[in-house]
Design a protein around this motif. Sequence first.
Motif, PDB file in Angstrom:
ATOM      1  N   UNK A  30       1.004  -1.359  -0.071  1.00  0.00           N
ATOM      2  CA  UNK A  30      -0.430  -0.452   0.079  1.00  0.00           C
ATOM      3  C   UNK A  30       1.311   1.177   0.294  1.00  0.00           C
ATOM      4  N   UNK A  31       0.164   2.089  -0.861  1.00  0.00           N
ATOM      5  CA  UNK A  31       0.802   3.403  -0.455  1.00  0.00           C
ATOM      6  C   UNK A  31      -0.100   4.954   0.186  1.00  0.00           C
ATOM      7  N   UNK A  32       0.336   5.558   1.096  1.00  0.00           N
ATOM      8  CA  UNK A  32      -0.631   6.565   2.683  1.00  0.00           C
ATOM      9  C   UNK A  32       0.037   7.466   2.444  1.00  0.00           C
ATOM     10  N   UNK A  33      -0.613   8.326   1.517  1.00  0.00           N
ATOM     11  CA  UNK A  33      -1.205  10.013   1.491  1.00  0.00           C
ATOM     12  C   UNK A  33      -0.871  10.566   2.234  1.00  0.00           C
ATOM     13  N   UNK A  34      -0.365  11.557   3.097  1.00  0.00           N
ATOM     14  CA  UNK A  34      -0.732  12.451   4.142  1.00  0.00           C
ATOM     15  C   UNK A  34      -0.229  14.298   3.613  1.00  0.00           C
ATOM     16  N   UNK A  35      -1.367  14.469   2.674  1.00  0.00           N
ATOM     17  CA  UNK A  35      -1.006  15.348   2.475  1.00  0.00           C
ATOM     18  C   UNK A  35      -1.125  17.029   3.105  1.00  0.00           C
ATOM     19  N   UNK A  36      -0.920  17.895   3.031  1.00  0.00           N
ATOM     20  CA  UNK A  36      -0.642  18.951   3.446  1.00  0.00           C
ATOM     21  C   UNK A  36      -2.224  20.007   3.343  1.00  0.00           C
ATOM     22  N   UNK A  64      -2.808  -0.924  -2.446  1.00  0.00           N
ATOM     23  CA  UNK A  64      -4.128   0.269  -2.594  1.00  0.00           C
ATOM     24  C   UNK A  64      -3.363   1.088  -2.089  1.00  0.00           C
ATOM     25  N   UNK A  65      -4.294   2.372  -2.835  1.00  0.00           N
ATOM     26  CA  UNK A  65      -3.818   3.308  -1.847  1.00  0.00           C
ATOM     27  C   UNK A  65      -5.083   4.467  -1.146  1.00  0.00           C
ATOM     28  N   UNK A  93      -8.700   1.442  -3.056  1.00  0.00           N
ATOM     29  CA  UNK A  93      -8.353   2.612  -2.274  1.00  0.00           C
ATOM     30  C   UNK A  93      -8.874   2.782  -0.970  1.00  0.00           C
ATOM     31  N   UNK A  94      -8.563   3.809  -0.355  1.00  0.00           N
ATOM     32  CA  UNK A  94      -9.561   3.616   0.771  1.00  0.00           C
ATOM     33  C   UNK A  94      -8.882   5.335   1.203  1.00  0.00           C
ATOM     34  N   UNK A 118     -13.821   2.490  -0.629  1.00  0.00           N
ATOM     35  CA  UNK A 118     -13.064   2.093   1.111  1.00  0.00           C
ATOM     36  C   UNK A 118     -13.536   3.179   1.647  1.00  0.00           C
ATOM     37  N   UNK A 119     -14.259   4.357   2.899  1.00  0.00           N
ATOM     38  CA  UNK A 119     -14.414   5.365   3.126  1.00  0.00           C
ATOM     39  C   UNK A 119     -14.453   4.823   4.763  1.00  0.00           C
ATOM     40  N   UNK A 120     -13.874   5.405   5.284  1.00  0.00           N
ATOM     41  CA  UNK A 120     -13.271   4.833   6.986  1.00  0.00           C
ATOM     42  C   UNK A 120     -12.406   6.289   7.839  1.00  0.00           C
TER      43      UNK A 120
END
Length: 142
Positions: A30-36, A64-65, A93-94, A118-120
């Motif tokens: 998976x790739x996890x994004x944490x955007x500004x 999975x993104x 994607x989640x 998926x909305x989490x």
Amino acid sequence: MTFENSKYSKRFAYTKEVFSFGILYATKYFVVSELNEGIHVDYDIASEIISRFSSKINDDTKIVYVANRFNSYSSNPQLWVDFNNDYDFLIASAIVSYSDFSYLNASLEKQFFNKSLKRCNSLDEALEWALNLKEFKNVNQN
């Protein structure tokens, strides 16, 4: 919770990619994004992300993104349509939402994504869901 403060950062090897607009953490699954806060994800930002990861993507890549949206930002939902047409390495994607507004935006984006989205309510929920997808059935046995 940020990815680096989660149990998953200790469980999985990852690379940290720092951009002017945020941070992405890439693992084998998976790739996890944490955007500004306050940015708008448009075609230029999406292109910059893809170009940074393109050398690591091959025909066997399936990930999975996960958008860990603890900051408020906007995105162009049409990017999902374009992305689906151009790339086939995403299984699903989640979107992790920390507010009602963010959850509503995720619901809108879900309409544009032709794979499972998926909305989490937490990063734990998103990553456990991702790791339990049939494509990763052996991951949780390690």
